[in-house]
Design an enzyme around this catalytic site. Structure first.
Site, PDB file in Angstrom:
ATOM      1  N   TYR A 203     -15.886  46.616  23.958  1.00 26.82           N
ATOM      2  CA  TYR A 203     -14.786  45.655  23.382  1.00 26.82           C
ATOM      3  C   TYR A 203     -13.982  45.223  24.659  1.00 26.82           C
ATOM      4  O   TYR A 203     -13.213  46.112  24.963  1.00 26.82           O
ATOM      5  CB  TYR A 203     -14.039  45.958  22.332  1.00 26.82           C
TER       6      TYR A 203
ATOM      7  N   ASP B 230     -12.992  48.199  32.550  1.00 29.10           N
ATOM      8  CA  ASP B 230     -11.809  47.671  31.686  1.00 29.10           C
ATOM      9  C   ASP B 230     -11.295  49.013  31.040  1.00 29.10           C
ATOM     10  O   ASP B 230     -11.603  49.812  30.384  1.00 29.10           O
ATOM     11  CB  ASP B 230     -12.638  47.025  30.430  1.00 29.10           C
TER      12      ASP B 230
ATOM     13  N   LYS C  53      -2.276  47.223  26.799  1.00 23.90           N
ATOM     14  CA  LYS C  53      -1.750  48.438  26.111  1.00 23.90           C
ATOM     15  C   LYS C  53      -0.681  49.127  26.793  1.00 23.90           C
ATOM     16  O   LYS C  53       0.613  48.767  26.973  1.00 23.90           O
ATOM     17  CB  LYS C  53      -2.595  49.252  25.633  1.00 23.90           C
TER      18      LYS C  53
HETATM   19  N1  PMP Z   1     -10.260  45.889  26.423  1.00 18.40           N
HETATM   20  C1  PMP Z   1     -10.242  46.970  25.681  1.00 18.40           C
HETATM   21  C2  PMP Z   1     -11.058  48.162  25.985  1.00 18.40           C
HETATM   22  C3  PMP Z   1      -9.366  47.008  24.476  1.00 18.40           C
HETATM   23  O1  PMP Z   1      -9.349  48.095  23.861  1.00 18.40           O
HETATM   24  C4  PMP Z   1      -8.627  45.764  24.192  1.00 18.40           C
HETATM   25  C5  PMP Z   1      -7.807  45.805  23.117  1.00 18.40           C
HETATM   26  N2  PMP Z   1      -8.167  46.545  21.976  1.00 18.40           N
HETATM   27  C6  PMP Z   1      -8.651  44.682  24.937  1.00 18.40           C
HETATM   28  C7  PMP Z   1      -9.483  44.685  26.271  1.00 18.40           C
HETATM   29  C8  PMP Z   1      -7.899  43.563  24.612  1.00 18.40           C
HETATM   30  O2  PMP Z   1      -6.529  43.682  24.773  1.00 18.40           O
HETATM   31  P1  PMP Z   1      -5.599  42.932  24.014  1.00 18.40           P
HETATM   32  O3  PMP Z   1      -5.705  43.270  22.646  1.00 18.40           O
HETATM   33  O4  PMP Z   1      -4.234  42.981  24.669  1.00 18.40           O
HETATM   34  O5  PMP Z   1      -5.812  41.497  24.307  1.00 18.40           O
END
Ligand code: PMP
Length: 465
Positions: A157, A256, A283
Site C-alpha cells: 500500500y 516506501d 506518518k
Molecule cells: N505508504 C504506506 C506504507 C502507508 O502505510 C501509507 C499510509 N497508510 C501511505 C504510503 C500513504 O500515506 P498518507 O496516508 O499520509 O497519504
C-alpha cells in the site's frame, strides 16, 4: 467487513454496551460523511469508536472509556499523544506563523536531520502526505529513466493515487504472477497497465518478472515491512535481489518507509543494510501533523530544482508544502527518537509479539504474530505468514472478535489486527495488554474452543480490509 456472524457475539454486545455515544455520533456523522468518516480503514462493525482525547499511551473515547493505545494513530505517533516537547515546539511555531510564502529555518533543520539519519537521502522535498511522497518519487523515477511503467509488490500500500491503487491486497490465481487488480473504482483507465505486480515472498518469480520487463520499468516500489497487509517484514534476500536487479537494469529502487522508518534511526534500510535510490516517508516524520517526504539520489532529485533557466523538469508546487508546524513537530519527534529509545521499543515489541503468540497458543488458538521492532500484526492462522495471501488465510471473524474484545478490556489495536508501540508504552502496559488478550481468548475456550468459534464463523475472507 459485513455484520454476520460477529453481530451477536459476546464481544459485539459488550462493545455496544460500552459505546452508546460512539453509536449516536456515527449515526449523525453518516448524515454528512459517507460512512461517517474520512478514513476508510478506520471503519469496523458494528460502528467505529469516536475518540475524544489522548495523552501518552492513553486514549479516551466519547463515552469516557479509557484505552491503552497500541496503534499510535496507525504508526504515526512514535511518542504517543501530546508529548510535551512536541506541543511546546508547535505552540512556539504557532505564535510566529503557521505557513509562509518563503522557505523557513524549520524546513532546512528537518531536511538536515533526515539527510543525516538516512545516508541514501542526498536531497529531499516535503509534501503533506505519504500519498504525495510516493506519487512524486515515482514521477522522479519516470523523469530520470524515461521509462513508463513501475513494479510494485502484491499487498503493498502506497497511498491513494492511481498507479499505486493496484494489487493492494491478495488476489487469487497464480501467486508467482499476481494480477494487476485495481483496488478502487474510478482509477484512470491506463493505471493498471502502468504496473507490473511482483509476488512479495518469491525471490525467483519476482526476479523473472523484473527480467522480463526490465526495459520498461522506471522504478520498483516496495514497503520493506508491508504495513496494511499485516506488518509483514520482507525477506532480506528478497530486498537484496531487488537492489541487485534494479542496479543492473538502471531501474530506481524506491523504499516506501512511511511505516517502516521507525525500526531504526535511519529507517528499515539501515536495519536491512540496503541503500535504495529513493525513499518515501510520512506518518511519524510529521510528529502527529500532516507531512510527507520523498528524497534520495541527488541526480534524480535534481528534476525538482527550479533555479535553472528552463525551470524545474518536474514542477512541485503545494500551498502547504513544508508547513513549519508539521516541520517543528517532526524535528522534535525525531530528535527524541534516539537509537536508545528505538532499542527499548524493539525489546518491548519482541516481548509483545512473543507474548501474544504464547497466550493464544496456551488457549489453543492458532496464531502467527508478525512484525519488526515496534510493529506487530496478529494473524489467526496456524500457517506461516510471509505475504498478504498468507495473511488472508487467517480467521478474520475471530480477529474482529479479538479487536472488539480487547476494546472492552481497555486496549485499542487497529481493527485489521495490526498495531505499533510508542515510547509512552511501558512494561506494565504490556503486562496489561497480554493479560487482556488472555482473558478475551480464554472466553472462546469456554464456548467450546476456537474450533467451535470457527464453526460459527464463515470461511475467512480473502480481501484485505
Ligand atoms: N505508504 C504506506 C506504507 C502507508 O502505510 C501509507 C499510509 N497508510 C501511505 C504510503 C500513504 O500515506 P498518507 O496516508 O499520509 O497519504
Amino acid at each position: 467487513m459485513d455484520d454476520e456472524p460477529v453481530a451477536g457475539a459476546p464481544e459485539d454486545r459488550a462493545f455496544r454496551d460500552l459505546t452508546p455515544m460512539s453509536e449516536r455520533l456515527f449515526a449523525e456523522a453518516r448524515g454528512y460523511l459517507p460512512g461517517g468518516d474520512s478514513r476508510s480503514p478506520l471503519f469496523h462493525q458494528p460502528y467505529p469508536v469516536a475518540l475524544a482525547s489522548g495523552l501518552g499511551a492513553r486514549l479516551t473515547d466519547v463515552d469516557g472509556n479509557a484505552l491503552l493505545d497500541l496503534t499510535g494513530n496507525h504508526t504515526t505517533l512514535v511518542h504517543g499523544y501530546g508529548h510535551p516537547a512536541v506541543l511546546d515546539a508547535v505552540r512556539a511555531q504557532l505564535s510566529v506563523g503557521t505557513c509562509f510564502p518563503g522557505t523557513t529555518r524549520p524546513q532546512v533543520h528537518l531536511a538536515r536531520l533526515l539527510c543525516e539519519r538516512i545516508p541514501s537521502m542526498e536531497r529531499l522535498r516535503f509534501t503533506n502526505s505519504g500519498t504525495e511522497a510516493t506519487m512524486l518519487a515515482v514521477r522522479a523515477a519516470r523523469a530520470h529513466t524515461g521509462r513508463p511503467r513501475i513494479a510494485k509488490v502484491e499487498g503493498g500500500y502506497h497511498g491513494t493515487w492511481d498507479d499505486v491503487m493496484i494489487a493492494t491486497g491478495p488476489a487469487t490465481g497464480d501467486p508467482a504472477h499476481p494480477p494487476a487488480v485495481p483496488a478502487s473504482a474510478g482509477l484512470a483507465p491506463g493505471a493498471r497497465d502502468n504496473v507490473v505486480v511482483l509476488p512479495f515472498d518469491d525471490v525467483e518469480a519476482a526476479a523473472r518478472l523484473l527480467e522480463e520487463h526490465r526495459d520498461e520499468l522506471a522504478a520498483v516500489l516496495v514497503e520493506p515491512v508491508q504495513g496494511s497487509a499485516g506488518m509483514i517484514p520482507a525477506n532480506p534476500v528478497y530486498l537484496r535481489m531487488l537492489r541487485e536487479m534494479t542496479s543492473r537494469h538502471g531501474i530506481l529502487l524506491i523504499f516506501d518507509e512511511v511505516v517502516s522508518f521507525r525500526v531504526a534511526v535511519g529507517g528499515s534500510q539501515e536495519h536491512f543494510g540496503i541503500h535504495p535510490d529513493l525513499t518515501c516517508l510520512g506518518k511519524a516524520v510529521g510528529g502527529g501533523f500532516p507531512l510527507g517526504v520523498f528524497g534520495g539520489r541527488s541526480d534524480a532529485m535534481a528534476a525538482f530544482d527550479p533555479s535553472g533557466s528552463a525551470g524545474p523538469r518536474i514542477p512541485h508546487p503545494g500551498s502547504l508544502n513544508a508547513n513549519p508546524v508539521s516541520l517543528v513537530a517532526g524535528a522534535v519527534t525525531l530528535e527524541l527518537f534516539t537509537a536508545r529509545e528505538i532499542e527499548r521499543l524493539d525489546r518491548l515489541g519482541t516481548r509483545l509479539r512473543d507474548g501474544i503468540g504464547e497466550v493464544l497458543a496456551r488457549v489453543g488458538v492458532p496464531a502467527r504474530v508478525t512484525g519488526l521492532g515496534s510493529l506487530f500484526g496478529i494473524h489467526l492462522t496456524g500457517h506461516p505468514v510471509r505475504s498478504c495471501r498468507d495473511a488472508a488465510r487467517g480467521d478474520t471473524e475471530l480477529r474482529h472478535r479479538l479487536f472488539l474484545g480487547l476494546f472492552t478490556e481497555g486496549v485499542l489495536i487497529d481493527p485489521r489486527g495490526v498495531g505499533s508501540l510508542s515510547t509512552a508504552v511501558g512494561e506494565s502496559d504490556l503486562d496489561a495488554a497480554l493479560a487482556a488478550v488472555g482473558r478475551v481468548a480464554s472466553r472462546w475456550t469456554g464456548e467450546g474452543g476456537p474450533s467451535a468459534t470457527k464453526t460459527a464463523a464463515t470461511a475467512s475472507r480473502t480481501a484485505a480490509p
